[in-house]
Design a protein around this motif. Structure first.
Motif, PDB file in Angstrom:
ATOM      1  N   VAL A   1     -32.472  55.661  90.235  1.00  0.00           N
ATOM      2  CA  VAL A   1     -33.581  55.665  89.276  1.00  0.00           C
ATOM      3  C   VAL A   1     -33.475  56.918  88.418  1.00  0.00           C
ATOM      4  O   VAL A   1     -33.330  58.031  88.933  1.00  0.00           O
ATOM      5  N   LYS A   2     -33.548  56.733  87.104  1.00  0.00           N
ATOM      6  CA  LYS A   2     -33.498  57.857  86.178  1.00  0.00           C
ATOM      7  C   LYS A   2     -34.736  57.809  85.280  1.00  0.00           C
ATOM      8  O   LYS A   2     -35.152  56.731  84.844  1.00  0.00           O
ATOM      9  N   ILE A   3     -35.312  58.959  85.028  1.00  0.00           N
ATOM     10  CA  ILE A   3     -36.399  59.030  84.052  1.00  0.00           C
ATOM     11  C   ILE A   3     -36.118  60.182  83.087  1.00  0.00           C
ATOM     12  O   ILE A   3     -35.505  61.182  83.465  1.00  0.00           O
ATOM     13  N   ASP A   4     -36.537  59.996  81.861  1.00  0.00           N
ATOM     14  CA  ASP A   4     -36.448  61.061  80.870  1.00  0.00           C
ATOM     15  C   ASP A   4     -37.669  61.941  81.064  1.00  0.00           C
ATOM     16  O   ASP A   4     -38.785  61.562  80.673  1.00  0.00           O
ATOM     17  N   LEU A   5     -37.482  63.072  81.703  1.00  0.00           N
ATOM     18  CA  LEU A   5     -38.609  63.907  82.117  1.00  0.00           C
ATOM     19  C   LEU A   5     -39.439  64.358  80.924  1.00  0.00           C
ATOM     20  O   LEU A   5     -40.674  64.294  80.953  1.00  0.00           O
ATOM     21  N   ASP A   6     -38.779  64.802  79.862  1.00  0.00           N
ATOM     22  CA  ASP A   6     -39.518  65.271  78.689  1.00  0.00           C
ATOM     23  C   ASP A   6     -40.306  64.145  78.041  1.00  0.00           C
ATOM     24  O   ASP A   6     -41.470  64.315  77.684  1.00  0.00           O
ATOM     25  N   GLN A   7     -39.678  62.992  77.909  1.00  0.00           N
ATOM     26  CA  GLN A   7     -40.367  61.862  77.290  1.00  0.00           C
ATOM     27  C   GLN A   7     -41.524  61.390  78.160  1.00  0.00           C
ATOM     28  O   GLN A   7     -42.615  61.106  77.666  1.00  0.00           O
ATOM     29  N   GLU A   8     -41.297  61.311  79.472  1.00  0.00           N
ATOM     30  CA  GLU A   8     -42.338  60.893  80.410  1.00  0.00           C
ATOM     31  C   GLU A   8     -43.513  61.856  80.366  1.00  0.00           C
ATOM     32  O   GLU A   8     -44.674  61.449  80.385  1.00  0.00           O
ATOM     33  N   PHE A   9     -43.197  63.134  80.272  1.00  0.00           N
ATOM     34  CA  PHE A   9     -44.229  64.162  80.268  1.00  0.00           C
ATOM     35  C   PHE A   9     -45.051  64.110  78.977  1.00  0.00           C
ATOM     36  O   PHE A   9     -46.275  64.107  78.993  1.00  0.00           O
ATOM     37  N   LEU A  10     -44.368  64.045  77.854  1.00  0.00           N
ATOM     38  CA  LEU A  10     -45.062  64.106  76.568  1.00  0.00           C
ATOM     39  C   LEU A  10     -45.811  62.816  76.245  1.00  0.00           C
ATOM     40  O   LEU A  10     -46.839  62.842  75.573  1.00  0.00           O
ATOM     41  N   ARG A  11     -45.337  61.689  76.756  1.00  0.00           N
ATOM     42  CA  ARG A  11     -45.939  60.411  76.404  1.00  0.00           C
ATOM     43  C   ARG A  11     -47.351  60.274  76.958  1.00  0.00           C
ATOM     44  O   ARG A  11     -48.217  59.657  76.331  1.00  0.00           O
ATOM     45  N   HIS A  12     -47.592  60.860  78.125  1.00  0.00           N
ATOM     46  CA  HIS A  12     -48.890  60.668  78.780  1.00  0.00           C
ATOM     47  C   HIS A  12     -49.716  61.950  78.866  1.00  0.00           C
ATOM     48  O   HIS A  12     -50.728  61.980  79.547  1.00  0.00           O
ATOM     49  N   VAL A  13     -49.319  63.010  78.164  1.00  0.00           N
ATOM     50  CA  VAL A  13     -49.937  64.304  78.381  1.00  0.00           C
ATOM     51  C   VAL A  13     -51.403  64.348  77.942  1.00  0.00           C
ATOM     52  O   VAL A  13     -52.175  65.164  78.423  1.00  0.00           O
ATOM     53  N   ASN A  14     -51.801  63.435  77.043  1.00  0.00           N
ATOM     54  CA  ASN A  14     -53.189  63.420  76.579  1.00  0.00           C
ATOM     55  C   ASN A  14     -53.879  62.092  76.882  1.00  0.00           C
ATOM     56  O   ASN A  14     -54.746  61.654  76.120  1.00  0.00           O
ATOM     57  N   ASP A  15     -53.506  61.477  77.990  1.00  0.00           N
ATOM     58  CA  ASP A  15     -54.104  60.190  78.361  1.00  0.00           C
ATOM     59  C   ASP A  15     -55.454  60.399  79.042  1.00  0.00           C
ATOM     60  O   ASP A  15     -55.554  60.502  80.271  1.00  0.00           O
ATOM     61  N   TYR A  16     -56.511  60.493  78.252  1.00  0.00           N
ATOM     62  CA  TYR A  16     -57.864  60.639  78.778  1.00  0.00           C
ATOM     63  C   TYR A  16     -58.722  59.477  78.263  1.00  0.00           C
ATOM     64  O   TYR A  16     -58.589  59.048  77.117  1.00  0.00           O
ATOM     65  N   ASP A  17     -59.602  59.010  79.113  1.00  0.00           N
ATOM     66  CA  ASP A  17     -60.468  57.891  78.746  1.00  0.00           C
ATOM     67  C   ASP A  17     -61.757  58.355  78.069  1.00  0.00           C
ATOM     68  O   ASP A  17     -62.531  57.529  77.581  1.00  0.00           O
ATOM     69  N   VAL A  18     -62.024  59.662  78.086  1.00  0.00           N
ATOM     70  CA  VAL A  18     -63.268  60.190  77.528  1.00  0.00           C
ATOM     71  C   VAL A  18     -62.939  61.225  76.457  1.00  0.00           C
ATOM     72  O   VAL A  18     -61.809  61.710  76.373  1.00  0.00           O
ATOM     73  N   ASP A  19     -63.958  61.567  75.642  1.00  0.00           N
ATOM     74  CA  ASP A  19     -63.744  62.499  74.546  1.00  0.00           C
ATOM     75  C   ASP A  19     -65.064  63.194  74.229  1.00  0.00           C
ATOM     76  O   ASP A  19     -66.145  62.614  74.402  1.00  0.00           O
ATOM     77  N   PHE A  20     -64.977  64.420  73.744  1.00  0.00           N
ATOM     78  CA  PHE A  20     -66.190  65.155  73.393  1.00  0.00           C
ATOM     79  C   PHE A  20     -66.918  64.525  72.207  1.00  0.00           C
ATOM     80  O   PHE A  20     -68.102  64.791  71.994  1.00  0.00           O
ATOM     81  N   SER A  21     -66.252  63.693  71.439  1.00  0.00           N
ATOM     82  CA  SER A  21     -66.931  63.027  70.329  1.00  0.00           C
ATOM     83  C   SER A  21     -67.979  62.037  70.821  1.00  0.00           C
ATOM     84  O   SER A  21     -68.844  61.606  70.052  1.00  0.00           O
ATOM     85  N   ASP A  22     -67.911  61.675  72.114  1.00  0.00           N
ATOM     86  CA  ASP A  22     -68.910  60.768  72.683  1.00  0.00           C
ATOM     87  C   ASP A  22     -70.250  61.451  72.903  1.00  0.00           C
ATOM     88  O   ASP A  22     -71.267  60.774  73.085  1.00  0.00           O
ATOM     89  N   VAL A  23     -70.269  62.777  72.932  1.00  0.00           N
ATOM     90  CA  VAL A  23     -71.465  63.535  73.298  1.00  0.00           C
ATOM     91  C   VAL A  23     -72.319  63.790  72.063  1.00  0.00           C
ATOM     92  O   VAL A  23     -71.854  64.390  71.091  1.00  0.00           O
ATOM     93  N   LYS A  24     -73.565  63.340  72.103  1.00  0.00           N
ATOM     94  CA  LYS A  24     -74.498  63.562  71.004  1.00  0.00           C
ATOM     95  C   LYS A  24     -75.214  64.899  71.212  1.00  0.00           C
ATOM     96  O   LYS A  24     -75.721  65.182  72.303  1.00  0.00           O
ATOM     97  N   GLY A  25     -75.289  65.694  70.150  1.00  0.00           N
ATOM     98  CA  GLY A  25     -75.996  66.966  70.242  1.00  0.00           C
ATOM     99  C   GLY A  25     -75.303  67.930  71.193  1.00  0.00           C
ATOM    100  O   GLY A  25     -74.079  67.958  71.327  1.00  0.00           O
ATOM    101  N   GLN A  26     -76.109  68.758  71.872  1.00  0.00           N
ATOM    102  CA  GLN A  26     -75.626  69.708  72.884  1.00  0.00           C
ATOM    103  C   GLN A  26     -74.550  70.637  72.339  1.00  0.00           C
ATOM    104  O   GLN A  26     -73.580  70.971  73.039  1.00  0.00           O
ATOM    105  N   GLU A  27     -74.725  71.100  71.115  1.00  0.00           N
ATOM    106  CA  GLU A  27     -73.700  71.953  70.507  1.00  0.00           C
ATOM    107  C   GLU A  27     -73.543  73.274  71.253  1.00  0.00           C
ATOM    108  O   GLU A  27     -72.435  73.812  71.368  1.00  0.00           O
ATOM    109  N   ASN A  28     -74.666  73.830  71.756  1.00  0.00           N
ATOM    110  CA  ASN A  28     -74.569  75.096  72.489  1.00  0.00           C
ATOM    111  C   ASN A  28     -73.826  74.929  73.809  1.00  0.00           C
ATOM    112  O   ASN A  28     -73.106  75.825  74.249  1.00  0.00           O
TER     113      ASN A  28
END
Length: 512
Positions: free
Chosen positions: A175-202
């Motif tokens: 089994v071979k994997i491209d470590l750099d590609q595997e790492f970079l492809r999923h590095v920001n895989d998050y299901d949530v985001d701060f844009s979902d939050v209303k208000g609460q700027e402080n």
């Protein structure tokens, strides 16, 4: 006849190569020595059935299996495969010429199928360091082990495949994997985001400061104010993990058996949120056969403790030392194990049992003594180790109903990364410090110099709030981070003032 195969033992998050010696001679008994646990002692029945299921015979002679070095305790069922191969080779049913080139691990089923094991990544790392040509392991674990370069990772599904491989009747594609590609492809895989939050700027500002400096945070506010929602989004604004951090986190989760099936690298920062009924052993690690706890599973990521006062006091107090040293040592009579525990702590709590103390609209029904007793569940020494105390207030309807697009996590993360780069340059000559929160007292004195006016401001705050020496250092660290976010080489008075503002639980109105 004597045959040697090779397997591995995991101790903490590191592996040690184990020589499995199999000797067959005249007699009828089966012996296994070398400090095996019960799972290994019971391997005889699994191995016998697996060998018979693929059409080979179990020798009816004296079989001695030694797991060397004999003074290291061996645990688990991962030795089944190497023992079975040793028995087949020692009895002349299989070619033993290439056994010394490969490290083998896997649990056998009665029908010869191979079950997944824990700790494949640290085992593969050690096998590569020890000069093995390859590692043979269950197919489910192959992508995990393939994160290690310059070693063949051979995936197998049953005992028949391995015997055919050593008999040179079949080949197994590594089994071979491209470590750099595997790492970079999923590095920001998050299901949530701060844009979902209303208000609460402080609150967003406080969490941005925390992420920029790696600081611990506690959120205090009424039910439904958004504490949990905000905490779950903290990993999305942290700097992406480096490849080294990703490997470290993957090793810990591999040893604990927490990686998903056929997973490779953990490319996002861990977020662990244990329930408040957790025991101290489950939190910091340990047990009869020590395993990593939640604080180690959160290494390089975030540990979220919701409803903080509901945790048992003893559970919270055991975190005090790991929060300072960023590792935990599990000591037993005959050995000790070190687990890394460099995590960001984010805690959330109501201000009182009813949840409405200091609420702008609703009335608290708790007496002052009840509030004091509730807050006193969290000890002063633990609060001292939390850099930012943030009051969370309910979001107004106008903000909830607003259609204005909120700032996304990626934009906040870009500012956090910029502040972290300043800190990386500052601590370039220190291997133990990577962000402001990790500074010790000596580094604080050297890196967090303030003006005479700043000293007077901090002196007044210390006297009024009754702050400890540890809280003094925490304020300076947070002020240094705020200054870094503004690309300021000096800590100005407004940086100090904002850092002091984030010590809510030190103020008199929180005393009940």
């Amino acid at each position: 006849m004597l045959v040697k195969t090779f397997s591995s033992a995991v101790h903490g998050i590191e592996a040690t190569s184990i020589t499995v010696e199999v000797h067959i001679s005249t007699g009828t008994r089966y012996y296994i020595v070398g400090l095996p646990d019960n799972a290994i002692k019971e391997s005889w029945q699994r191995i016998e059935s697996a060998i018979a299921s693929i059409g080979y015979r179990m020798p009816r002679q004296k079989i001695v299996v030694n797991l060397a070095p004999a003074d290291i305790r061996k645990e688990g069922s991962a030795y089944d495969l190497s023992i079975a191969l040793g028995i087949l080779a020692a009895s002349g049913q299989m070619n033993a010429d290439r056994l010394a080139d490969y490290l083998v691990l896997g649990e056998l089923s009665l029908d010869g199928a191979i079950q997944p094991v824990k700790g494949a990544l640290p085992v593969a790392i050690q096998a590569q360091q020890d000069g093995f040509a390859g590692i043979i392991l269950p197919a489910v674990n192959a992508r995990e082990a393939a994160a290690v370069q310059h070693i063949d990772v051979l995936p197998v599904n049953n005992l028949r495949e391995i015997v055919a491989f050593f008999e040179e009747a079949e080949k197994i594609a590594p089994v071979k994997i491209d470590l750099d590609q595997e790492f970079l492809r999923h590095v920001n895989d998050y299901d949530v985001d701060f844009s979902d939050v209303k208000g609460q700027e402080n609150i967003k500002r406080a969490l941005e400061i925390a992420a920029a400096g790696g600081h611990n945070v506690i959120l205090i506010g009424p039910p439904g104010a958004g504490k949990t929602m905000l905490a779950k989004r903290l990993p999305t604004i942290l700097p992406p993990p480096s490849l080294q951090e990703s490997l470290e986190s993957t090793k810990i989760h591999s040893v604990a058996g927490q990686l998903h099936a056929r997973a490779s690298l953990m490319t996002t920062r861990p977020f662990r949120a244990p329930h408040h009924t957790i025991s101290d052993v489950a939190l910091v690690g340990g047990g009869s056969y020590p395993q990593p706890g939640e604080i180690s599973l959160a290494h390089n990521g975030v540990l979220f403790l919701d409803e903080l006062p509901e945790f048992k006091r003893a559970v919270l107090e055991v975190m005090r030392q790991p929060l300072e040293s960023r590792q935990i040592t599990i000591s037993r009579a005959r050995f000790s194990v070190d687990y890394p525990a460099s995590f960001m702590l984010i805690a959330a709590m109501n201000p009182c049992p009813c949840g409405f103390y200091n609420h702008p609209e609703k009335t608290c029904i708790c007496g002052s003594a009840v509030v004091q007793r509730y807050l006193s569940k969290i000890s002063g020494p633990l609060l001292d180790r939390i850099d930012l105390h943030v009051e969370v207030t309910p979001v107004e309807f106008s903000e909830l109903a607003s259609t204005v697009k909120n700032e996304e996590s990626s934009a906040i993360r870009a500012r956090v990364v910029q502040a972290r780069q300043v800190q990386e340059e500052r601590f370039a000559n220190s291997k133990a410090i990577h962000c402001n929160a990790q500074m010790g007292s000596k580094a604080v004195r050297e890196r967090c110099r303030i003006t005479e006016d700043g000293k007077q401001l901090l002196k007044n705050a210390m006297e009024k709030l009754g702050l400890s020496a540890r809280a003094y250092d925490r304020i300076l660290k947070v002020a240094r981070t705020i200054a870094d976010m503004e690309s300021s080489t000096a800590i100005e008075n407004h940086h100090l003032a904002e850092a002091i503002h984030f010590r809510s639980l030190d103020r008199e109105h929180w005393s009940g």
